[in-house]
Design a protein around this motif. Structure first.
Motif, PDB file in Angstrom:
ATOM      1  N   LEU A 132      56.250  19.725  43.938  1.00 19.31           N
ATOM      2  CA  LEU A 132      54.812  19.480  43.944  1.00 19.31           C
ATOM      3  C   LEU A 132      54.299  19.056  42.572  1.00 19.31           C
ATOM      4  N   THR A 133      54.841  19.635  41.508  1.00 20.34           N
ATOM      5  CA  THR A 133      54.372  19.259  40.168  1.00 20.34           C
ATOM      6  C   THR A 133      54.665  17.785  39.886  1.00 20.34           C
ATOM      7  N   LEU A 181      54.937  15.435  42.193  1.00 19.98           N
ATOM      8  CA  LEU A 181      54.029  14.692  43.060  1.00 19.98           C
ATOM      9  C   LEU A 181      52.632  14.624  42.448  1.00 19.98           C
ATOM     10  N   TYR A 182      52.130  15.748  41.954  1.00 19.30           N
ATOM     11  CA  TYR A 182      50.820  15.765  41.301  1.00 19.30           C
ATOM     12  C   TYR A 182      50.788  14.816  40.110  1.00 19.30           C
ATOM     13  N   LYS A 183      51.852  14.814  39.318  1.00 16.86           N
ATOM     14  CA  LYS A 183      51.932  13.971  38.135  1.00 16.86           C
ATOM     15  C   LYS A 183      51.884  12.486  38.519  1.00 16.86           C
ATOM     16  N   LEU A 210      50.692  11.158  41.347  1.00 13.44           N
ATOM     17  CA  LEU A 210      49.372  10.846  41.906  1.00 13.44           C
ATOM     18  C   LEU A 210      48.307  10.749  40.807  1.00 13.44           C
ATOM     19  N   TYR A 211      48.399  11.618  39.811  1.00 17.53           N
ATOM     20  CA  TYR A 211      47.461  11.589  38.693  1.00 17.53           C
ATOM     21  C   TYR A 211      47.608  10.264  37.931  1.00 17.53           C
ATOM     22  N   ASN A 212      48.856   9.864  37.659  1.00 14.86           N
ATOM     23  CA  ASN A 212      49.095   8.605  36.952  1.00 14.86           C
ATOM     24  C   ASN A 212      48.586   7.404  37.733  1.00 14.86           C
ATOM     25  N   SER A 256      44.768   7.406  37.546  1.00 15.72           N
ATOM     26  CA  SER A 256      44.288   7.124  36.184  1.00 15.72           C
ATOM     27  C   SER A 256      44.473   5.654  35.804  1.00 15.72           C
TER      28      SER A 256
END
Length: 161
Positions: free
Chosen positions: A148-149, A151-153, A155-157, A160
């Protein structure tokens, strides 16, 4: 094979799109209770077992699949019917064997692990007979879960950018 949410179906759909292929997926009919079958009525769809539904789908796909899609096709099976007894297991095996022997296009059977571990993923012969797994026309691919970490990274990129 892989755990739920590891992207098995998504990977197959993306690869098929990249190769210019249409995905033809077997979606089992809704389960009917015995009470639904007994009620009958004018609007009721006739009962068809999941195994009979799979047999008909595979037979139809191997006969007519290429004609419906000039781009080529890939057959996707995300589940197999429950094989509660030897007769049902034999029917499922025979339908799959017949399909892989007659077809000229790829088919994908997705096996999901239940609860993170599964006898079926570790030992796919629990659902898929050895004759099919050992066929030269069959390959097995395992997908690992995505953290999940990570995946979050990603999606954040993307958000942004």
């Amino acid at each position: 094979a892989g755990p739920p949410g590891s992207g098995k179906s998504t990977v197959i759909r993306i690869l098929a799109a990249e190769k210019g292929m249409d995905v033809r997926e077997w979606i089992p009919r809704e389960r009917m209770s015995w009470n639904d079958v007994k009620k009958g009525g004018d609007t009721m769809v006739p009962y068809v077992s999941r195994i009979a539904d799979l047999e008909e789908f595979l037979a139809r796909s191997s006969r007519h699949g290429g004609l419906e899609s000039p781009r080529g096709q890939l057959v996707l099976l995300e589940e197999l019917p429950f094989q509660g007894n030897q007769e049902q297991a034999n029917r499922t095996r025979d339908a799959l064997l017949s399909f892989i022997q007659r077809t000229r296009f790829p088919a994908v059977l997705i096996v999901s692990e239940a609860g993170g571990t599964s006898a079926s993923a570790a030992n796919p012969t629990f659902f898929v007979p050895r004759e099919i797994l050992d066929s030269p026309l069959v390959s097995r691919i395992n997908l690992n879960p995505v953290a999940l970490t990570l995946l979050y990274k990603v999606l954040y990129n993307i958000a942004s950018a």
